[in-house]
Design a protein around this motif. Structure first.
Motif, PDB file in Angstrom:
ATOM      1  N   ASP A 195      18.467   6.961  16.009  1.00  0.00           N
ATOM      2  CA  ASP A 195      18.437   5.731  16.800  1.00  0.00           C
ATOM      3  C   ASP A 195      18.525   6.039  18.305  1.00  0.00           C
ATOM      4  OD1 ASP A 195      21.017   6.475  17.191  1.00  0.00           O
ATOM      5  OD2 ASP A 195      21.920   4.638  16.428  1.00  0.00           O
ATOM      6  N   ASP A 196      18.385   5.023  19.124  1.00  0.00           N
ATOM      7  CA  ASP A 196      18.430   5.158  20.584  1.00  0.00           C
ATOM      8  C   ASP A 196      17.564   6.319  21.080  1.00  0.00           C
ATOM      9  OD1 ASP A 196      19.982   2.937  21.144  1.00  0.00           O
ATOM     10  OD2 ASP A 196      21.873   4.002  20.901  1.00  0.00           O
ATOM     11  N   THR A 197      16.413   6.474  20.488  1.00  0.00           N
ATOM     12  CA  THR A 197      15.494   7.548  20.852  1.00  0.00           C
ATOM     13  C   THR A 197      14.087   6.979  21.036  1.00  0.00           C
ATOM     14  OG1 THR A 197      16.789   9.174  19.630  1.00  0.00           O
ATOM     15  CG2 THR A 197      14.507   9.758  20.096  1.00  0.00           C
TER      16      THR A 197
ATOM     17  N   SER B 120      13.555  -8.232  22.144  1.00  0.00           N
ATOM     18  CA  SER B 120      14.522  -7.377  22.843  1.00  0.00           C
ATOM     19  C   SER B 120      13.862  -6.617  23.986  1.00  0.00           C
ATOM     20  CB  SER B 120      15.140  -6.377  21.868  1.00  0.00           C
ATOM     21  OG  SER B 120      15.876  -7.042  20.899  1.00  0.00           O
ATOM     22  N   LYS B 121      14.720  -6.022  24.825  1.00  0.00           N
ATOM     23  CA  LYS B 121      14.230  -5.435  26.073  1.00  0.00           C
ATOM     24  C   LYS B 121      13.466  -4.120  25.932  1.00  0.00           C
ATOM     25  CE  LYS B 121      17.771  -7.332  29.164  1.00  0.00           C
ATOM     26  NZ  LYS B 121      18.849  -6.979  30.107  1.00  0.00           N
ATOM     27  N   GLU B 122      13.568  -3.463  24.770  1.00  0.00           N
ATOM     28  CA  GLU B 122      12.897  -2.167  24.669  1.00  0.00           C
ATOM     29  C   GLU B 122      11.447  -2.296  24.243  1.00  0.00           C
ATOM     30  OE1 GLU B 122      14.452  -3.488  22.328  1.00  0.00           O
ATOM     31  OE2 GLU B 122      13.489  -2.945  20.455  1.00  0.00           O
TER      32      GLU B 122
ATOM     33  N   ILE C  80      17.791   8.705  24.437  1.00  0.00           N
ATOM     34  CA  ILE C  80      18.116   7.888  25.605  1.00  0.00           C
ATOM     35  C   ILE C  80      19.547   8.097  26.084  1.00  0.00           C
ATOM     36  CG2 ILE C  80      18.502   5.468  26.271  1.00  0.00           C
ATOM     37  CD1 ILE C  80      15.833   4.874  24.780  1.00  0.00           C
TER      38      ILE C  80
ATOM     39  N   ARG D 118      26.380   5.150  16.879  1.00  0.00           N
ATOM     40  CA  ARG D 118      25.123   5.884  16.671  1.00  0.00           C
ATOM     41  C   ARG D 118      24.825   5.939  15.189  1.00  0.00           C
ATOM     42  NH1 ARG D 118      22.553   9.873  20.754  1.00  0.00           N
ATOM     43  NH2 ARG D 118      20.954   8.378  20.265  1.00  0.00           N
ATOM     44  N   ASP D 119      23.582   5.908  14.864  1.00  0.00           N
ATOM     45  CA  ASP D 119      23.194   5.929  13.468  1.00  0.00           C
ATOM     46  C   ASP D 119      22.112   6.983  13.316  1.00  0.00           C
ATOM     47  OD1 ASP D 119      22.346   5.481  10.913  1.00  0.00           O
ATOM     48  OD2 ASP D 119      22.579   3.320  11.062  1.00  0.00           O
ATOM     49  N   ARG D 120      22.537   8.156  12.859  1.00  0.00           N
ATOM     50  CA  ARG D 120      21.526   9.196  12.746  1.00  0.00           C
ATOM     51  C   ARG D 120      21.909  10.189  11.661  1.00  0.00           C
ATOM     52  NH1 ARG D 120      20.589  11.890  18.087  1.00  0.00           N
ATOM     53  NH2 ARG D 120      19.521   9.925  18.309  1.00  0.00           N
TER      54      ARG D 120
ATOM     55  N   TYR E 228      24.747  -0.715  28.520  1.00  0.00           N
ATOM     56  CA  TYR E 228      23.849  -0.619  27.370  1.00  0.00           C
ATOM     57  C   TYR E 228      22.930  -1.836  27.323  1.00  0.00           C
ATOM     58  CZ  TYR E 228      22.134   0.393  22.713  1.00  0.00           C
ATOM     59  OH  TYR E 228      21.315   0.675  21.645  1.00  0.00           O
ATOM     60  N   ASP E 229      21.736  -1.693  27.848  1.00  0.00           N
ATOM     61  CA  ASP E 229      20.820  -2.830  27.798  1.00  0.00           C
ATOM     62  C   ASP E 229      19.381  -2.415  27.549  1.00  0.00           C
ATOM     63  OD1 ASP E 229      19.849  -1.846  30.265  1.00  0.00           O
ATOM     64  OD2 ASP E 229      19.253  -3.879  30.817  1.00  0.00           O
ATOM     65  N   HIS E 230      19.100  -1.125  27.316  1.00  0.00           N
ATOM     66  CA  HIS E 230      17.693  -0.733  27.191  1.00  0.00           C
ATOM     67  C   HIS E 230      17.053  -1.416  25.984  1.00  0.00           C
ATOM     68  CE1 HIS E 230      19.068   1.981  24.018  1.00  0.00           C
ATOM     69  NE2 HIS E 230      17.802   2.137  23.671  1.00  0.00           N
ATOM     70  N   ALA E 231      17.875  -1.777  24.993  1.00  0.00           N
ATOM     71  CA  ALA E 231      17.339  -2.473  23.829  1.00  0.00           C
ATOM     72  C   ALA E 231      18.100  -3.779  23.601  1.00  0.00           C
ATOM     73  CB  ALA E 231      17.424  -1.583  22.590  1.00  0.00           C
ATOM     74  N   ALA E 232      18.645  -4.323  24.667  1.00  0.00           N
ATOM     75  CA  ALA E 232      19.486  -5.516  24.512  1.00  0.00           C
ATOM     76  C   ALA E 232      18.657  -6.727  24.096  1.00  0.00           C
ATOM     77  CB  ALA E 232      20.203  -5.818  25.826  1.00  0.00           C
ATOM     78  N   CYS E 233      19.255  -7.568  23.242  1.00  0.00           N
ATOM     79  CA  CYS E 233      18.533  -8.768  22.797  1.00  0.00           C
ATOM     80  C   CYS E 233      18.801  -9.939  23.732  1.00  0.00           C
ATOM     81  CB  CYS E 233      18.941  -9.130  21.384  1.00  0.00           C
ATOM     82  SG  CYS E 233      20.590  -9.888  21.280  1.00  0.00           S
TER      83      CYS E 233
ATOM     84  N   ARG F  16      18.659  -3.802  14.817  1.00  0.00           N
ATOM     85  CA  ARG F  16      19.219  -4.685  15.836  1.00  0.00           C
ATOM     86  C   ARG F  16      18.440  -4.573  17.139  1.00  0.00           C
ATOM     87  NH1 ARG F  16      20.920  -6.155  11.904  1.00  0.00           N
ATOM     88  NH2 ARG F  16      23.001  -6.830  11.292  1.00  0.00           N
ATOM     89  N   CYS F  17      17.180  -4.179  17.031  1.00  0.00           N
ATOM     90  CA  CYS F  17      16.335  -4.160  18.222  1.00  0.00           C
ATOM     91  C   CYS F  17      14.962  -4.677  17.825  1.00  0.00           C
ATOM     92  CB  CYS F  17      16.257  -2.760  18.829  1.00  0.00           C
ATOM     93  SG  CYS F  17      15.396  -1.563  17.795  1.00  0.00           S
TER      94      CYS F  17
ATOM     95  N   LYS G 275      13.949   3.077  18.920  1.00  0.00           N
ATOM     96  CA  LYS G 275      14.274   3.137  20.351  1.00  0.00           C
ATOM     97  C   LYS G 275      15.641   2.512  20.638  1.00  0.00           C
ATOM     98  CE  LYS G 275      11.975   2.110  24.761  1.00  0.00           C
ATOM     99  NZ  LYS G 275      10.822   1.373  25.337  1.00  0.00           N
ATOM    100  N   GLY G 276      16.013   1.528  19.831  1.00  0.00           N
ATOM    101  CA  GLY G 276      17.320   0.896  19.986  1.00  0.00           C
ATOM    102  C   GLY G 276      18.127   1.071  18.716  1.00  0.00           C
ATOM    103  N   PRO G 277      19.172   0.260  18.535  1.00  0.00           N
ATOM    104  CA  PRO G 277      19.955   0.355  17.303  1.00  0.00           C
ATOM    105  C   PRO G 277      19.138  -0.111  16.099  1.00  0.00           C
ATOM    106  CG  PRO G 277      20.748  -1.452  18.679  1.00  0.00           C
ATOM    107  CD  PRO G 277      19.701  -0.731  19.471  1.00  0.00           C
ATOM    108  N   LEU G 278      19.295   0.581  14.960  1.00  0.00           N
ATOM    109  CA  LEU G 278      18.535   0.242  13.765  1.00  0.00           C
ATOM    110  C   LEU G 278      18.776  -1.212  13.366  1.00  0.00           C
ATOM    111  CD1 LEU G 278      19.271   3.385  11.555  1.00  0.00           C
ATOM    112  CD2 LEU G 278      17.120   2.836  12.710  1.00  0.00           C
TER     113      LEU G 278
ATOM    114  N   CYS H 194      22.244  -8.774  18.703  1.00  0.00           N
ATOM    115  CA  CYS H 194      22.385  -7.331  18.421  1.00  0.00           C
ATOM    116  C   CYS H 194      23.838  -6.863  18.572  1.00  0.00           C
ATOM    117  CB  CYS H 194      21.432  -6.500  19.281  1.00  0.00           C
ATOM    118  SG  CYS H 194      21.926  -6.255  21.001  1.00  0.00           S
TER     119      CYS H 194
END
Lengths: 589, 110
Positions: free
Chosen positions: A145-147, A197-199, A167, B106-108, B53-58, A41-42, A36-39, B63
């Motif tokens: 990521d971010d999905t 983390s927030k997700e 996302i 992005r990492d995909r 960018y905060d949906h997955a913010a630490c 790092r979430c 859902k977030g960066p690999l 992060c």
């Protein structure tokens, strides 16, 4: 709609997900991991301190100092006592047995320890996840990521796919697969403050439940103690939590009374030097706040106590040179401690014992659906002292192997179009609501309410009020909240609208279980039922969806070698007894 | 004590930043607040369309995904303290996804 096919779909970009990916690849399954977030790092893994626990003999096998008198039996016994006998003993045995191998491979894959004690190495959460991510990558895992994966598709009695949201672009993605491993962590975002983390919004538990899977132990939530609530920039940091273990110190209420003095000194001493600190100090702190003796920002003061300042500072600086912690500056915090002002701290939501009910292979009650790490029911029972990082690796490895084998022996059919369409429409529904505003505000209200009413200290009346509030949020508030913009690109309100559905569901299950458990045990303390009842409550509360709502059943805990106690006793007596039953092995666990 | 500070935020053209410009918001000031705290206030109370960018913010500087340009300096939204009126812009070297969110990292390969 873009369709992505894989054998095994792993949901979650933290330690449990990576370890599951490694195992699924080793089982020769094509594996896609969606984060859902960066690999790496979430989630909660990279935020951990982090320790990695293993019994002393395993520590020695891995080349460290480890307590030679330790044994698998002693570690198992300690874990079950710490869990107040609500542990699933077969899973706890696996945790003890598999630990050494998980530790050794973690080091082989590049994680560097910087300290160790009798039963743990100390490293960084980032170090642990980076090592596992690179191994998962080397073995040919695919990543996205971010999905957010938001709904599972079950057809012909087994999981066959999932639907998710990119996302950043707002594109809906469809995943066709033969097995799914959920590794989505807890539901930290339901609380404030938090150490994850927030997700983390309980997505895995919520979608598993909607898909028909059983969940268990939802009432148990561990709060990290001594976490700053003020100023805002420090909120949720574990720096004072770690400091209290390394440097000592004590807690004072708003009247500047050292309120821990009213408790049994041995209990306080054991809590101060071990990771029993989380449950006991968060409990004692919540009681002060509830009694109206909290600080202006809803905490208590962490002060240096009996540790002389030069000694306190020297110990703090050993771990945090120049008062710098991972890029953040805590020199002002040092000054506040030196000058005796103290830092306002409280318990912060950290670890969720509840989750998807799993068997010995971490399979859920839905065929093809597995769960690992925090989103699975914890093997630590009612209270966790040993490391969740080790739990994520042990469970991830087992779940990944099981899912990889299942995917190849049980090919599923394609997800039916109408089911995919229904899931897609549900995801896009917020975009079609009339414009409005206030999703963030609703989430904020939920966080305040959950922290106050479903925190370390509960009572029946408040839990009922909380459940009414959730119902009101679901039926009155949420339907009237539209989005400020209908753009598909990184639309925070859209994402939060979907997350709130999951938060409302897991909070409801958690509050219902907390109301149902009319006793106090581990991290679940009921003011109106302050007794630990070993005759009536050595049972897990298991929930599943049925036509009328939530189906609740009680499952006796699974016991292998340690016979649970009987009778009833006051909560704090049980805590003390469980603490004092610890084996002769030192360290923090 | 009811001090406010002004946030000046670069928005994408479609989201209120007409002509690729800036939008301003007044936010209650608290000593020890981060830029992220200010953006959270704006998002919750003033303008839910704002993207950062905060949906997955630490929120702990770990992060390192909330990088932005803050008063001309690159910094983390969650660890940069606010002391006065503040201008926030996306990292200039990266393409903008929306508002302060850039297409970095992005990492995909799925």
């Amino acid at each position: 709609m873009k369709t992505i096919r894989t054998d095994v779909l792993i949901v979650g970009g933290g330690g449990a997900g990576f370890r599951a990916a490694i195992a699924a690849r080793q089982a020769n399954a094509e594996t896609l991991l969606v984060s859902k977030g960066p690999l790496a790092r979430c989630g909660a893994s990279p935020m951990a301190g982090a320790d990695l626990t293993c019994h002393g003999l395993g520590m020695r096998q891995a080349g460290f100092f480890g307590e030679p008198r330790d044994s698998e039996e002693k570690f198992f016994s300690d874990i079950v006592h710490q869990g107040c006998f609500l542990n699933d003993q077969p899973l706890a045995e696996r945790f003890v047995r598999d630990g050494p191998q998980r530790l050794i491979e973690t080091l082989e894959w590049g994680c560097e320890p910087y300290l160790c004690d009798e039963r743990a190495i100390f490293t960084s959460g980032v170090g642990i996840v980076d090592a596992h991510l690179s191994e998962a990558r080397r073995l040919g895992t695919s990543f996205l990521d971010d999905t957010a994966v938001l709904e599972l598709i079950v057809h012909d009695g087994q999981v066959c796919g999932a639907v998710g949201l990119d996302i950043r672009s707002g594109e809906i993605l469809r995943f066709d697969c033969h097995a799914v491993v959920l590794a989505t962590g807890g539901w930290h975002k339901a609380y404030t403050p938090v150490t994850g983390s927030k997700e983390l919004t309980g997505d895995g538990v919520a979608m598993a439940y909607r898909a028909g899977a059983k969940v268990a132990n939802m009432e148990f939530v561990t709060f990290a103690c001594n976490v700053p609530v003020w100023p805002p920039v420090w909120r949720g940091s574990i720096v004072t939590y770690a400091m209290s273990l390394m440097c000592g110190g004590t807690l004072e209420n708003a009247n500047r009374e050292r309120f821990l003095d009213q408790y049994d000194p041995e209990t306080v001493a054991i809590a101060s030097s071990t990771e029993w600190n989380k449950s006991f100090f968060s409990f004692a702190t919540a009681r002060e706040i509830r009694a109206g003796r909290g600080t202006p920002h809803g905490g208590v003061y962490y002060v240096t106590g009996d540790t002389p300042w030069p000694e306190f500072e020297a110990r703090a600086l050993r771990s945090y040179p120049d008062w710098k912690v991972k890029g953040a500056d805590f020199s002002e915090l040092g000054r506040m401690l030196r000058d005796g002002e103290g830092v306002e701290v409280a318990g912060a939501a950290e670890y969720f014992e509840g989750g998807v009910l799993v068997d010995d292979r971490f399979a859920s009650s839905v065929p093809g659906l597995f769960a690992a790490g925090e989103c699975a029911m914890s093997l630590f029972g009612a209270n966790r002292v040993a490391a969740a990082t080790m739990e994520m690796l042990v469970s991830g490895a087992i779940a990944g192997t099981a899912a990889g084998e299942f995917a190849q022996s049980h090919p599923s059919s394609e997800p039916p179009e109408d089911r995919v369409r229904t899931a897609t429409e549900a995801i896009e529904a917020p975009l079609r609501k009339p414009s409005g505003h206030g999703i963030g505000h609703l989430r904020h209200d939920l966080q305040e309410a959950a922290s106050a009413m479903l925190g370390p200290v509960r009572c029946g009346e408040e839990l009922e009020a909380f459940l009414r509030m959730l119902e009101d949020a679901r039926s009155d508030r949420l339907p009237n909240l539209g989005l400020s913009t209908t753009t598909r690109s990184y639309n925070k309100e859209w994402i939060e609208s979907l997350e709130i559905e999951n938060l409302l569901l897991v909070l409801e299950l958690s509050a219902r279980a907390a109301l149902e458990r009319t006793e106090s045990r581990g991290v679940h303390y009921r003011e109106d039922h302050p007794i630990t009842d070993n005759d009536g409550w050595l049972r897990e509360i298991v929930m599943s969806p049925n036509r009328d709502g939530v189906h609740v059943e009680h499952r006796p805990v699974r016991v292998t070698s340690l016979r649970p106690p009987s009778g009833t006793q006051p909560y704090l007596e049980m805590v003390r007894e469980m603490m004092c039953a610890h084996s002769d092995v030192g360290g923090h666990h | 004590m009811n001090e406010t500070i002004r946030f000046r935020i670069r928005r994408s053209p479609a989201d209120g930043g007409a002509g690729n410009g800036y939008q301003e918001y007044d936010v209650p000031f608290t000593r020890g607040m981060s830029v992220m705290d200010g953006l959270d206030y704006i998002y919750e109370h003033l303008d839910g369309s704002l993207a950062y960018y905060d949906h997955a913010a630490c929120n702990q500087g770990i992060c390192r995904r909330c990088l932005a340009r803050i008063d001309g300096q690159t910094g983390l939204l969650c660890q940069t303290l606010v002391t006065a009126d503040t201008t926030v812009e996306p990292i200039p070297t990266q393409d903008v996804e929306r508002d302060l969110v850039t297409k970095r990292g992005r990492d995909r390969n799925g």
